[in-house]
Design an enzyme around this catalytic site. Structure first.
Site, PDB file in Angstrom:
ATOM      1  N   ASN A 166      -1.571   8.566   5.293  1.00 22.84           N
ATOM      2  CA  ASN A 166      -1.450   7.438   6.232  1.00 22.84           C
ATOM      3  C   ASN A 166      -2.742   7.380   7.049  1.00 22.84           C
ATOM      4  O   ASN A 166      -3.021   8.297   7.818  1.00 22.84           O
ATOM      5  CB  ASN A 166      -0.220   7.696   7.113  1.00 22.84           C
ATOM      6  CG  ASN A 166      -0.003   6.623   8.176  1.00 22.84           C
ATOM      7  OD1 ASN A 166      -0.932   5.931   8.576  1.00 22.84           O
ATOM      8  ND2 ASN A 166       1.217   6.523   8.649  1.00 22.84           N
TER       9      ASN A 166
ATOM     10  N   HIS B 278       1.399  -1.642   5.454  1.00 26.89           N
ATOM     11  CA  HIS B 278       0.754  -0.478   6.062  1.00 26.89           C
ATOM     12  C   HIS B 278       1.289   0.764   5.355  1.00 26.89           C
ATOM     13  O   HIS B 278       2.499   0.902   5.173  1.00 26.89           O
ATOM     14  CB  HIS B 278       1.073  -0.432   7.565  1.00 26.89           C
ATOM     15  CG  HIS B 278       0.898   0.930   8.161  1.00 26.89           C
ATOM     16  ND1 HIS B 278      -0.270   1.642   8.012  1.00 26.89           N
ATOM     17  CD2 HIS B 278       1.738   1.722   8.871  1.00 26.89           C
ATOM     18  CE1 HIS B 278      -0.140   2.814   8.619  1.00 26.89           C
ATOM     19  NE2 HIS B 278       1.072   2.888   9.147  1.00 26.89           N
TER      20      HIS B 278
ATOM     21  N   CYS C  48      -1.092   1.625  14.085  1.00 22.28           N
ATOM     22  CA  CYS C  48      -0.908   1.215  12.677  1.00 22.28           C
ATOM     23  C   CYS C  48      -0.964  -0.298  12.501  1.00 22.28           C
ATOM     24  O   CYS C  48      -1.244  -0.786  11.408  1.00 22.28           O
ATOM     25  CB  CYS C  48       0.422   1.730  12.143  1.00 22.28           C
ATOM     26  SG  CYS C  48       0.595   3.499  12.327  1.00 22.28           S
TER      27      CYS C  48
END
Ligand code: ACO
Length: 327
Positions: free
Chosen positions: A284, A254, A107
């Site tokens: 995500n 993020h 991430c």
């Protein structure tokens, strides 16, 4: 900046037909309403999606592929075990020879990529660096009820940025702050297809209960560490640049989980118009989430020249980081 998302929209209702879940559970815990999944056989992959995002970014930056001195490709779901997806994009763009490096920071990959590009540009080694974040999660998730704690969260897509030299030291990336903490490596991980699992043995076992091919996430541990590390690394960046939280024009976190973003927004007392979220629409997308969100925020006119922009990420590793810039 440029982005690419597959057309195929998968809603929470669609998932609830495959697995024991509900729109209510997913929305309440994550904020996600839908995500994009590559259609199998469509030819889309992290490299091809990254290439499409890169072509848009190059056109907007008024650069040709041959102007690129270096490619940095952030992903946790590369096309192949090896080589990396960066060289595949290099091939697609038709760049004969330049460094094309994959970044394995999950991430946080795009933040690491921006920082790496920034160092190569500031030392004078390179002028134009292409940074891509792209993921194909849907090809590797467990879409049975067993995998529901993870599979409802992730989506596919790509984002790209062309970074170039700027002589004014007060413009562009001002500072980056990067961290990793390997003691938590297994808390968010995919162990299966690795040299630690003897491949001939796995094939011989042919065990349908083997879950090691699917991502594992200790959700509550991830949540607890994420909110602490996000806060720390944003604070570090603000202090370094003598900014107050109220100075931030746009914070692009993020897109891990809407609840994490909302926690950070509240902690720094940011208004809704200071924070960009799109996890509701894309889920995500790991290394792709910041470049997709940043591209959209800019396309929607929410980031303008001279704005103070803060990016921050946390993810598997654990890894985390922030980037502060004058747009
Ligand atoms: N649908 C319905 N029920 C589910 C689902 C689902 N998709 N997934 C899990 N459940 C069930 C569990 O089986 C469990 O049932 P039980 O009580 O009968 O055993 C129950 O829901 C609660 O499960 P938990 O895992 O404890 O759920 P939690 O409240 O922790 O929520 C979540 C899970 C959303 C992942 C949460 O831990 C979280 O927000 N974690 C942060 C991590 C995160 O956001 N990661 C994103 C990716 S990593 C990153 O980008 C940094």
């Amino acid at each position: 900046m440029g982005k690419f998302l597959p057309d195929n929209i998968v809603t929470n209702e669609d998932l609830s037909k495959l697995i024991d879940t509900s729109d209510e559970w997913i929305t309440e815990r994550t904020g996600i309403k839908e995500r994009r999944h590559i259609v199998k056989g469509s030819g889309d992959s992290p490299a091809t999606m990254g290439n499409k995002a890169a072509l848009i970014a190059l056109e907007r930056a008024n650069r040709a592929p041959e102007d690129i001195d270096m490619i940095l490709f952030a992903t946790l779901s590369p096309d192949y075990y090896f080589p990396g997806s960066g060289v595949l994009v290099q091939k697609l763009l038709g760049i004969p020879a330049c460094p094309a490096m994959d970044i394995r920071m999950q991430c946080s990959g795009f933040i690491y990529g921006l920082s790496t590009a920034d160092q190569f540009i500031k030392t004078g080694m390179y002028k134009n660096v292409l940074v891509i974040g792209a993921e194909n999660h849907s090809g590797g998730l467990d879409f049975t009820t067993r995998g529901r704690g993870v599979s409802v969260i992730f989506g596919d897509g790509a984002g790209a940025a062309v970074l170039t030299r700027e002589e004014d030291p007060n413009k562009g990336i001002l500072s980056s702050h990067l961290y990793s903490e390997g003691q938590h490596a297994e808390e968010l991980s995919l162990i299966g297809p690795s040299t630690m699992r003897w491949v001939p043995e796995i094939i011989a076992e042919n065990d349908p209960t083997d879950e090691s091919y699917y991502p594992y996430m200790n959700g509550q541990t991830v949540f607890k560490h994420a909110v602490v590390r996000f806060s720390e690394v944003i604070n570090e960046g603000l202090q370094k640049n003598n900014w107050a939280a109220s100075d931030i024009d746009m914070f692009v976190p993020h897109q891990a989980n809407l609840r994490i973003s909302q926690f950070i927004q509240k902690k720094f007392q940011l208004r809704d118009d200071q924070v960009y979220n799109n996890i509701m629409r894309y889920g995500n997308t790991t290394a792709a989430s910041i470049p997709i969100a940043l591209t959209e925020a800019w396309e929607e006119g929410k980031i303008k020249e001279g704005d103070k922009v803060v990016l921050a990420a946390f993810g598997s590793g654990f890894t985390w980081g922030s980037t502060l810039m004058h747009w």
